[in-house]
Design a protein around this motif. Sequence first.
Motif, PDB file in Angstrom:
ATOM      1  N   MET A   1       1.243  -1.434  -0.145  1.00  0.00           N
ATOM      2  CA  MET A   1       0.336   0.037  -0.185  1.00  0.00           C
ATOM      3  C   MET A   1       0.636   1.141   0.016  1.00  0.00           C
ATOM      4  O   MET A   1       0.611   2.143  -0.912  1.00  0.00           O
ATOM      5  CB  MET A   1      -0.552   0.348   0.471  1.00  0.00           C
ATOM      6  N   THR A   2       2.202   1.218   0.675  1.00  0.00           N
ATOM      7  CA  THR A   2       2.857   2.322   0.633  1.00  0.00           C
ATOM      8  C   THR A   2       3.716   2.710  -0.757  1.00  0.00           C
ATOM      9  O   THR A   2       3.458   3.435  -0.893  1.00  0.00           O
ATOM     10  CB  THR A   2       3.818   2.229   1.327  1.00  0.00           C
ATOM     11  N   MET A   3       3.638   1.289  -1.547  1.00  0.00           N
ATOM     12  CA  MET A   3       3.593   2.225  -3.497  1.00  0.00           C
ATOM     13  C   MET A   3       2.969   2.551  -3.879  1.00  0.00           C
ATOM     14  O   MET A   3       3.223   2.644  -4.711  1.00  0.00           O
ATOM     15  CB  MET A   3       4.124   0.413  -3.339  1.00  0.00           C
ATOM     16  N   VAL A   4       1.878   1.870  -3.866  1.00  0.00           N
ATOM     17  CA  VAL A   4       0.784   2.448  -4.315  1.00  0.00           C
ATOM     18  C   VAL A   4       0.226   4.319  -4.027  1.00  0.00           C
ATOM     19  O   VAL A   4       0.004   4.860  -4.560  1.00  0.00           O
ATOM     20  CB  VAL A   4      -0.702   1.255  -3.864  1.00  0.00           C
ATOM     21  N   ARG A   5       0.407   4.465  -2.508  1.00  0.00           N
ATOM     22  CA  ARG A   5       0.287   5.779  -2.641  1.00  0.00           C
ATOM     23  C   ARG A   5       1.513   6.191  -3.155  1.00  0.00           C
ATOM     24  O   ARG A   5       1.223   7.250  -3.320  1.00  0.00           O
ATOM     25  CB  ARG A   5       0.467   6.174  -0.907  1.00  0.00           C
ATOM     26  N   ALA A   6       2.684   5.727  -2.775  1.00  0.00           N
ATOM     27  CA  ALA A   6       3.954   6.778  -3.516  1.00  0.00           C
ATOM     28  C   ALA A   6       3.285   6.611  -5.522  1.00  0.00           C
ATOM     29  O   ALA A   6       3.650   7.355  -6.108  1.00  0.00           O
ATOM     30  CB  ALA A   6       5.116   5.864  -4.062  1.00  0.00           C
ATOM     31  N   THR A   7       2.636   5.923  -5.790  1.00  0.00           N
ATOM     32  CA  THR A   7       2.409   5.978  -7.307  1.00  0.00           C
ATOM     33  C   THR A   7       1.820   7.069  -7.537  1.00  0.00           C
ATOM     34  O   THR A   7       1.525   7.219  -8.862  1.00  0.00           O
ATOM     35  CB  THR A   7       2.372   4.047  -8.008  1.00  0.00           C
ATOM     36  N   LYS A   8       1.512   7.127  -6.821  1.00  0.00           N
ATOM     37  CA  LYS A   8      -0.150   8.076  -7.080  1.00  0.00           C
ATOM     38  C   LYS A   8       0.119   9.654  -6.868  1.00  0.00           C
ATOM     39  O   LYS A   8      -0.063   9.804  -7.420  1.00  0.00           O
ATOM     40  CB  LYS A   8      -1.258   8.080  -5.830  1.00  0.00           C
ATOM     41  N   VAL A   9       1.254   9.534  -5.489  1.00  0.00           N
ATOM     42  CA  VAL A   9       2.184  10.939  -5.715  1.00  0.00           C
ATOM     43  C   VAL A   9       2.798  11.567  -7.062  1.00  0.00           C
ATOM     44  O   VAL A   9       2.546  12.406  -7.043  1.00  0.00           O
ATOM     45  CB  VAL A   9       2.659  10.816  -4.347  1.00  0.00           C
TER      46      VAL A   9
END
Length: 213
Positions: A1-9
């Motif tokens: 989920m950290t990777m998902v949030r980073a991708t969104k940013v």
Amino acid sequence: MTMVRATKVELQSLREDKWETFLESVKNFCVENSIEVPNMNDTIPIRGRSRREGQAVTYFHLYRVEIFCGVIDIISREMENRFSETNSELLTCIASLDPRNSFLDFDHAKLLRLAQFYPNDFSLMDQELLGTQLNNFIFDVRSDKHISELKNIGELAIKMVKTRRHTAYPLVYRLIELALVLPIATATVERVFSAMKIVKSVSLNVKTTLSVT
């Protein structure tokens, strides 16, 4: 989920701040491959409209707004659909069952929260009992090296049955079952909706063809 949030940013940063860098990279590629690069200030008829309508946009608008930003927006919307706030919380809660590294990610509060997502499977009484079972469960499994060395939730479920811990901690085992079923259920729903879209598109094409005929 950290990777998902980073991708969104990163997608948002790409959309807002990196157009010039991206355009320069494309121009260099075109020059190296003898591809003509249009003047960004020149105009082009709006796509899908007759040239006689006289409506036009600049190449800058076409490439920057309609294509560059358009594609990023499509990807962003798809990520929001697949990883909504609720889905993200659900997946984070499920990760608390990961047995790797002696249940390093175990989180009592998140697992209680996970049970709240399934009110049909966990009554209020069950949720109260689950808290106690989780405390006993984590103490038990961390004391057993054969369980603490497991690599995923599937292996954990199998080991619990083999050691009959699924009867000692039935509510914890129920959580594990739900965690294992969730990806299948989600994929099944997505396939159904995809099939519905295909059927709808085919039906629409058929109706259009019949009306024209």
